[in-house]
Design a protein around this motif. Structure first.
Motif, short mmCIF file in Angstrom:
data_model
loop_
_atom_site.label_atom_id
_atom_site.label_comp_id
_atom_site.label_asym_id
_atom_site.label_seq_id
_atom_site.Cartn_x
_atom_site.Cartn_y
_atom_site.Cartn_z
N LEU A 1 0.74 -1.23 0.03
CA LEU A 1 0.19 -0.05 0.05
C LEU A 1 0.92 1.32 -0.06
CD1 LEU A 1 -2.76 1.22 0.04
CD2 LEU A 1 -2.57 1.21 2.68
N ALA A 2 2.03 1.30 0.77
CA ALA A 2 2.87 2.34 0.74
C ALA A 2 3.34 2.81 -0.50
CB ALA A 2 4.00 2.15 1.75
N GLU A 3 3.87 1.76 -1.59
CA GLU A 3 4.24 1.92 -2.88
C GLU A 3 3.09 2.45 -3.73
OE1 GLU A 3 6.57 -1.14 -4.30
OE2 GLU A 3 7.40 -1.56 -2.41
N LEU A 4 1.86 2.13 -3.56
CA LEU A 4 0.77 2.51 -4.26
C LEU A 4 0.53 3.77 -4.10
CD1 LEU A 4 -1.30 1.48 -6.45
CD2 LEU A 4 -2.58 0.86 -4.48
N VAL A 5 0.36 4.25 -2.89
CA VAL A 5 0.02 5.52 -2.30
C VAL A 5 1.03 6.50 -2.77
CG1 VAL A 5 -0.61 7.11 -0.41
CG2 VAL A 5 -1.37 4.74 -0.33
N ALA A 6 2.43 6.18 -2.75
CA ALA A 6 3.25 6.96 -3.00
C ALA A 6 3.45 7.16 -4.66
CB ALA A 6 4.82 6.30 -2.82
N ARG A 7 2.86 6.30 -5.31
CA ARG A 7 2.91 6.36 -6.84
C ARG A 7 1.58 7.44 -7.29
NH1 ARG A 7 2.67 1.43 -8.24
NH2 ARG A 7 0.42 1.35 -8.81
N GLU A 8 0.67 7.05 -6.60
CA GLU A 8 -0.66 7.49 -7.13
C GLU A 8 -1.45 8.51 -6.66
OE1 GLU A 8 -1.44 6.60 -10.28
OE2 GLU A 8 -0.81 4.51 -10.65
N HIS A 9 -0.82 9.03 -5.18
CA HIS A 9 -1.63 9.92 -4.41
C HIS A 9 -1.77 11.27 -5.20
CE1 HIS A 9 2.32 11.27 -3.46
NE2 HIS A 9 1.88 12.43 -2.98
N ARG B 1 -4.54 0.68 -13.01
CA ARG B 1 -3.13 0.74 -12.77
C ARG B 1 -2.92 0.47 -10.81
NH1 ARG B 1 -3.03 5.92 -14.82
NH2 ARG B 1 -2.92 6.98 -12.78
N CYS B 2 -3.95 0.62 -10.40
CA CYS B 2 -4.20 0.40 -8.95
C CYS B 2 -4.54 -0.93 -8.68
CB CYS B 2 -5.36 1.32 -8.15
SG CYS B 2 -4.65 2.78 -7.94
N ASP B 3 -4.85 -1.64 -9.74
CA ASP B 3 -5.60 -3.48 -9.71
C ASP B 3 -6.83 -3.31 -8.80
OD1 ASP B 3 -5.43 -5.85 -10.29
OD2 ASP B 3 -3.89 -6.33 -8.68
N ALA C 1 -9.71 0.95 -1.52
CA ALA C 1 -10.22 1.47 -0.61
C ALA C 1 -9.37 2.11 0.54
CB ALA C 1 -11.14 0.72 0.29
N GLU C 2 -8.35 1.56 0.91
CA GLU C 2 -7.35 2.08 1.82
C GLU C 2 -6.37 2.94 0.94
OE1 GLU C 2 -5.05 -1.16 3.49
OE2 GLU C 2 -6.71 -1.66 5.12
N LEU C 3 -6.22 2.93 -0.20
CA LEU C 3 -5.50 4.09 -0.96
C LEU C 3 -6.37 5.44 -0.95
CD1 LEU C 3 -3.65 5.25 -3.34
CD2 LEU C 3 -5.29 4.36 -5.04
N LEU C 4 -7.52 5.26 -1.12
CA LEU C 4 -8.41 6.41 -1.01
C LEU C 4 -8.48 7.14 0.39
CD1 LEU C 4 -11.35 5.24 -3.17
CD2 LEU C 4 -9.49 6.66 -3.95
N PRO D 1 -14.06 14.75 -1.87
CA PRO D 1 -15.05 14.13 -2.74
C PRO D 1 -14.27 13.35 -3.53
CG PRO D 1 -14.83 16.54 -3.57
CD PRO D 1 -14.10 16.35 -2.44
N GLN D 2 -13.14 13.18 -3.61
CA GLN D 2 -12.30 12.07 -4.66
C GLN D 2 -12.60 10.95 -4.21
OE1 GLN D 2 -11.37 15.14 -3.63
NE2 GLN D 2 -9.39 15.84 -4.91
N ARG D 3 -12.52 10.69 -2.64
CA ARG D 3 -12.76 9.19 -2.28
C ARG D 3 -14.23 8.69 -2.39
NH1 ARG D 3 -12.03 8.13 4.30
NH2 ARG D 3 -12.47 5.74 4.27
N ALA D 4 -15.20 9.61 -2.39
CA ALA D 4 -16.50 8.74 -2.71
C ALA D 4 -16.62 8.66 -4.15
CB ALA D 4 -17.51 9.91 -2.07
N ARG D 5 -16.04 9.43 -4.96
CA ARG D 5 -16.31 9.54 -6.13
C ARG D 5 -15.72 8.18 -6.90
NH1 ARG D 5 -15.22 15.73 -7.71
NH2 ARG D 5 -17.31 16.64 -7.25
N LEU D 6 -14.28 8.18 -6.60
CA LEU D 6 -13.60 6.98 -7.10
C LEU D 6 -14.16 5.60 -6.54
CD1 LEU D 6 -9.95 8.44 -7.15
CD2 LEU D 6 -11.45 7.90 -9.08
N ALA D 7 -14.42 5.54 -5.40
CA ALA D 7 -15.15 4.42 -4.78
C ALA D 7 -16.41 3.91 -5.63
CB ALA D 7 -15.37 4.65 -3.44
#
Length: 414
Positions: A298-306, A326-328, A337-340, A359-365
């Motif tokens: 998750l750390a690598e994913l968040v670093a790359r995509e946040h 990209r986030c699989d 969900a943890e990324l968001l 709002p990005q969290r709810a929209r992408l979910a």
């Protein structure tokens, strides 16, 4: 009746005096030998020093003991447990005065090192110079600072910890113990305090130089009113605590901006392409401290995509679909969900913006939920009926997901 005495010690006594719930109870027996406890029905469980299970409560009971430094690092100790070891001697080997108190069977407190005074004064203070013999105690104290965030560290204790760092004691720490203490500190109610204490004594630059490098690095004030990247990181970690985020999210937030510490001063306050560098640095930190796979991934994913998540409000349906790919996200929806969640903590870890909507969290979910409703079996079967094979079937699935996403996007347009 046995002729030895049993005392409640350590954190249970401390928390009772603080009016906090007592989670674990530690007991010390004074005036007994291992054989005396065996004769009384206690069960031996300790390997490094005599620890037993009470015959009725099954709580752990340790013989009063002293310890002697024999080598550098956490494991370099020799223990002595015997009937002549006093309670005061046992308490003297403990780390902090607030952890060096005991309570007898009648409810009387034994406090030879003024732990009650330091509780009243909200002070974290070492019991004796023997504190310097165990470098794990630096991490433990920093963790307690994150738990009892209104406590300050005694100046003489800070000086002692600095001397320990300068003497190289921190260099002897093993990865497992570092991660154990860091992970527990991240889960306290104000994790920023742990890193402030580690930084004050110089241990942070030894343990996490990537985090140390963030302090003093500016960011654009329009987006980050707090400006300093290190201050931002501490605010993000405290947001994690306010949102009761799990360890995976908190560790990811710790690593999300590490690349900003490698930007050249002439590039400040912008940090172009810091995400790729952050991902690489997060991987290095995880390898160094043997971080569990769920946290490191998750750390690598968040670093790359946040940054992409933050900017996703302006994305087309095609761009949002690529982000999900990209986030699989379809195979790993819980991780997505943890990324968001981590991204929301990042967005709110800014001065004056702590309560701003994200709002990005709810929209992408919602985007993920809509694309999950696509009937992959039906789409694949229809594609094969048209003669599609291999990559062409995958393209049909992608097109179906994109169609669903476009329709959903049109529906939620004002």
């Amino acid at each position: 009746m046995p002729d030895f005495q049993t005392y409640l010690v350590g954190g249970a006594v401390r928390d009772r005096l603080l009016g906090l719930p007592v989670q674990d109870r530690d007991w010390v027996v004074v005036g007994a030998s291992p054989q005396a406890l065996l004769d009384a029905g206690y069960l031996p469980v300790g390997k490094d020093f005599p620890v037993f299970l009470h015959p009725d409560t099954r709580e752990e009971v340790a013989l009063a003991r002293t310890e002697r430094k024999t080598a550098a690092g956490y494991h370099g100790f020799a223990f002595h447990a015997a009937p002549d070891v006093t309670l005061e001697q046992d308490l003297a080997r403990r780390d902090l005065t607030i952890n060096a108190m005991a309570e007898d069977a009648q409810g009387h407190f034994i406090d030879p090192y003024d732990g009650q005074r330091d509780i009243a004064q909200k002070t974290l203070r070492h019991v004796s110079p023997a504190f310097a013999e165990d470098p794990v105690r630096i991490l433990r104290l920093a963790r307690f600072a994150a738990r009892f965030s209104d406590f300050t560290v005694a100046p003489e204790t800070v000086s002692l910890m600095r001397a320990m760092v300068e003497a190289g004691e921190v260099d002897a720490l093993v990865a497992e113990r570092v991660w154990q203490e860091l992970s527990r500190g991240l889960m306290e109610h104000k994790p920023s305090r742990m890193f402030e204490v580690l930084r004050e004594c110089g241990a942070l630059r030894k343990l996490l130089p990537e985090v140390e490098a963030l302090f003093g690095v500016p960011q654009p004030e329009a987006h980050h009113p707090e400006i300093d990247t290190g201050i931002h990181l501490l605010m993000v970690l405290d947001q994690c605590a306010l949102q009761h985020a799990p360890l995976t999210v908190r560790y990811a937030c710790l690593c999300h901006d590490l690349g900003k510490g490698t930007t050249r001063p002439e590039e400040w306050p912008r940090h172009i392409a810091h995400e790729t560098r952050s991902e690489k640095l997060a991987r290095g930190v995880s390898e160094r401290w043997k971080v569990p796979a769920d946290c490191r991934e998750l750390a690598e994913l968040v670093a790359r995509e946040h940054t992409h998540v933050h900017q996703s409000g302006g994305f087309t349906a095609e761009a949002r679909l690529r982000l999900l790919e990209r986030c699989d996200a379809w195979r790993r929806p819980e991780r997505f969900a943890e990324l968001l969640w981590a991204c929301e903590c990042d967005a709110r870890g800014r001065l004056g913006l702590e309560n701003r909507d994200y709002p990005q969290r709810a929209r992408l979910a919602a985007d993920l939920a809509v694309t999950q409703q696509v009937d992959l079996a039906a789409v694949s079967a229809a594609a094969m009926a048209r003669g599609a094979q291999g990559p062409a079937i995958g393209a049909a699935v992608k097109a179906a997901r994109l169609g669903a996403l476009r329709s959903f996007t049109d529906e939620r347009q004002p």
